[in-house]
Design a protein around this motif. Structure first.
Motif, mmCIF file in Angstrom:
data_model
loop_
_atom_site.group_PDB
_atom_site.id
_atom_site.type_symbol
_atom_site.label_atom_id
_atom_site.label_comp_id
_atom_site.label_asym_id
_atom_site.label_seq_id
_atom_site.Cartn_x
_atom_site.Cartn_y
_atom_site.Cartn_z
ATOM 1 N N GLY A 32 -11.902 4.595 -0.413
ATOM 2 C CA GLY A 32 -11.281 5.773 -1.155
ATOM 3 C C GLY A 32 -10.895 6.677 -0.819
ATOM 4 N N ALA A 33 -10.494 7.288 0.320
ATOM 5 C CA ALA A 33 -10.047 8.158 1.120
ATOM 6 C C ALA A 33 -8.146 8.248 0.948
ATOM 7 C CB ALA A 33 -10.582 8.177 2.247
ATOM 8 N N MET A 34 -7.950 6.314 1.004
ATOM 9 C CA MET A 34 -6.877 5.873 1.685
ATOM 10 C C MET A 34 -6.565 5.855 -0.172
ATOM 11 S SD MET A 34 -5.907 5.603 4.536
ATOM 12 C CE MET A 34 -4.309 4.254 4.193
ATOM 13 N N GLY A 35 -7.376 6.056 -0.771
ATOM 14 C CA GLY A 35 -7.091 5.325 -2.062
ATOM 15 C C GLY A 35 -6.670 6.728 -2.849
ATOM 16 N N CYS A 36 -7.174 7.605 -2.535
ATOM 17 C CA CYS A 36 -6.678 8.773 -2.435
ATOM 18 C C CYS A 36 -5.486 9.787 -1.837
ATOM 19 C CB CYS A 36 -7.406 10.001 -2.553
ATOM 20 S SG CYS A 36 -9.446 9.877 -2.622
ATOM 21 N N LEU A 37 -5.285 8.786 -0.667
ATOM 22 C CA LEU A 37 -3.310 8.938 -0.428
ATOM 23 C C LEU A 37 -2.163 8.276 -1.752
ATOM 24 C CD1 LEU A 37 -3.979 7.924 2.784
ATOM 25 C CD2 LEU A 37 -3.840 10.399 2.173
ATOM 26 N N PRO A 38 -1.116 9.095 -1.491
ATOM 27 C CA PRO A 38 0.264 8.702 -2.093
ATOM 28 C C PRO A 38 0.588 7.651 -2.119
ATOM 29 C CG PRO A 38 0.315 11.242 -1.472
ATOM 30 C CD PRO A 38 -0.891 10.632 -1.108
ATOM 31 N N ASP A 39 0.607 6.819 -2.818
ATOM 32 C CA ASP A 39 1.531 5.685 -2.708
ATOM 33 C C ASP A 39 2.260 5.690 -1.392
ATOM 34 O OD1 ASP A 39 -0.414 4.707 -4.343
ATOM 35 O OD2 ASP A 39 1.843 4.698 -6.082
ATOM 36 N N ASP A 40 3.497 6.288 -1.690
ATOM 37 C CA ASP A 40 4.124 6.288 0.076
ATOM 38 C C ASP A 40 3.277 6.340 0.954
ATOM 39 O OD1 ASP A 40 3.178 9.105 -0.394
ATOM 40 O OD2 ASP A 40 5.788 9.676 0.052
ATOM 41 N N LEU A 41 2.565 7.074 1.383
ATOM 42 C CA LEU A 41 1.682 7.377 2.617
ATOM 43 C C LEU A 41 0.165 5.748 2.612
ATOM 44 C CD1 LEU A 41 0.310 11.170 2.535
ATOM 45 C CD2 LEU A 41 2.269 10.080 3.489
ATOM 46 N N ARG A 42 0.140 5.056 1.511
ATOM 47 C CA ARG A 42 -1.182 4.070 1.584
ATOM 48 C C ARG A 42 0.342 2.927 1.549
ATOM 49 N NH1 ARG A 42 -3.571 2.959 -3.532
ATOM 50 N NH2 ARG A 42 -2.826 4.636 -4.014
ATOM 51 N N ASP A 43 1.241 2.645 1.475
ATOM 52 C CA ASP A 43 1.928 1.657 2.245
ATOM 53 C C ASP A 43 2.379 1.649 3.254
ATOM 54 O OD1 ASP A 43 2.085 1.147 -1.419
ATOM 55 O OD2 ASP A 43 3.976 1.999 -1.037
ATOM 56 N N THR A 44 2.938 2.831 3.907
ATOM 57 C CA THR A 44 3.287 3.166 5.165
ATOM 58 C C THR A 44 1.513 3.256 6.045
ATOM 59 O OG1 THR A 44 4.381 4.712 4.480
ATOM 60 C CG2 THR A 44 4.037 5.045 7.104
ATOM 61 N N VAL A 45 0.873 3.204 5.863
ATOM 62 C CA VAL A 45 -0.411 2.846 6.643
ATOM 63 C C VAL A 45 -0.263 1.568 6.515
ATOM 64 C CG1 VAL A 45 -2.587 3.105 6.640
ATOM 65 C CG2 VAL A 45 -1.643 5.083 5.946
ATOM 66 N N ALA A 46 -0.747 0.589 5.713
ATOM 67 C CA ALA A 46 -0.787 -1.081 5.258
ATOM 68 C C ALA A 46 -0.170 -1.700 6.111
ATOM 69 C CB ALA A 46 -0.923 -1.190 3.926
ATOM 70 N N LEU A 47 1.694 -0.533 6.512
ATOM 71 C CA LEU A 47 2.292 -1.789 7.147
ATOM 72 C C LEU A 47 2.039 -1.718 8.746
ATOM 73 C CD1 LEU A 47 5.648 -1.130 4.978
ATOM 74 C CD2 LEU A 47 4.118 -3.066 5.247
ATOM 75 N N ILE A 48 2.382 -0.569 8.567
ATOM 76 C CA ILE A 48 2.029 -0.031 10.131
ATOM 77 C C ILE A 48 0.343 -0.804 11.037
ATOM 78 C CG2 ILE A 48 1.579 2.129 12.065
ATOM 79 C CD1 ILE A 48 4.449 1.997 10.830
ATOM 80 N N LEU A 49 -0.608 -0.302 10.096
ATOM 81 C CA LEU A 49 -1.575 -0.248 11.002
ATOM 82 C C LEU A 49 -2.260 -1.975 10.694
ATOM 83 C CD1 LEU A 49 -3.784 3.306 10.560
ATOM 84 C CD2 LEU A 49 -2.243 1.680 12.715
ATOM 85 N N GLY A 50 -2.191 -2.678 8.780
ATOM 86 C CA GLY A 50 -2.668 -3.372 8.424
ATOM 87 C C GLY A 50 -1.858 -5.004 9.152
ATOM 88 N N GLU A 51 -0.568 -4.362 9.445
ATOM 89 C CA GLU A 51 0.201 -5.700 9.436
ATOM 90 C C GLU A 51 0.625 -5.480 11.034
ATOM 91 O OE1 GLU A 51 1.041 -8.639 7.237
ATOM 92 O OE2 GLU A 51 -0.299 -7.059 6.226
ATOM 93 N N GLY A 52 0.918 -4.908 11.477
ATOM 94 C CA GLY A 52 1.538 -4.332 12.388
ATOM 95 C C GLY A 52 2.557 -3.718 13.189
#
Length: 178
Positions: free
Chosen positions: A121-141
């Motif tokens: 939910g907190a990630m969903g409150c983030l703008p798309d550009d921040l969420r995409d960045t987190v997904a690539l850095i933390l999620g995809e390594g």
């Protein structure tokens, strides 16, 4: 002899079904994993990954081999997620009571599930550009440089975005603690 991703992509772009099948075999898990991190839901990730795979033969015709295939695939997935979010936002505006239902569903979860839901939910409150960045850095390594390449932004901007994510998530947690 194992063909390179680039060779397979070029052949698939010319209509070689075996090359396309080989690419999917190599990269489907990567595509699906990123879709899961971008959407936060398995069913949405499955749908998104399926849409991406269905559109890849046509997209591969336009692939110019200017970046690594995996970088290009990440970009395709991020763009597809953006498109899906825009459509979902339109539908969400039309569906008034969904938020109440979601809050009720979360109340039934165990503590660990609630933590995951809070983060989602907190990630969903983030703008798309921040969420995409987190997904690539933390999620995809990916490294910040690799994420910058996928997103088409400088590495320094990626670093700033990650710092901004941490700051915003802390603020959300502090606000909720009050």
């Amino acid at each position: 002899m194992m063909l390179s991703d680039e060779t397979l992509a070029l052949a698939a772009g010319r209509g070689d079904r075996a090359a396309y099948a080989a690419l999917l075999e190599r990269h489907y898990d990567r595509i699906f994993g990123l879709c899961w991190r971008l959407t936060g839901h398995q069913a949405d990730a499955e749908d998104l990954a399926q849409d991406i795979c269905a559109s890849l033969p046509l997209k591969l015709r336009g692939w110019r081999n200017e970046a690594r295939l995996t970088t290009w695939l990440y970009r395709v997935a991020v763009n597809a997620a953006h498109d899906r979010r825009r459509r979902a936002a339109s539908h969400a505006r039309a569906a008034g009571g969904w938020g109440d239902w979601e809050r009720g569903r979360q109340a039934d979860h165990t503590a660990a599930e609630r933590d995951q839901d809070w983060l989602r939910g907190a990630m969903g409150c983030l703008p798309d550009d921040l969420r995409d960045t987190v997904a690539l850095i933390l999620g995809e390594g990916l490294s910040q440089a690799e994420a910058g390449e996928v997103l088409g932004i400088p590495e320094g901007t990626v670093a700033w975005r990650m710092s901004e994510v941490k700051k915003r998530l802390r603020a959300v947690a502090q606000e909720e603690a009050r």
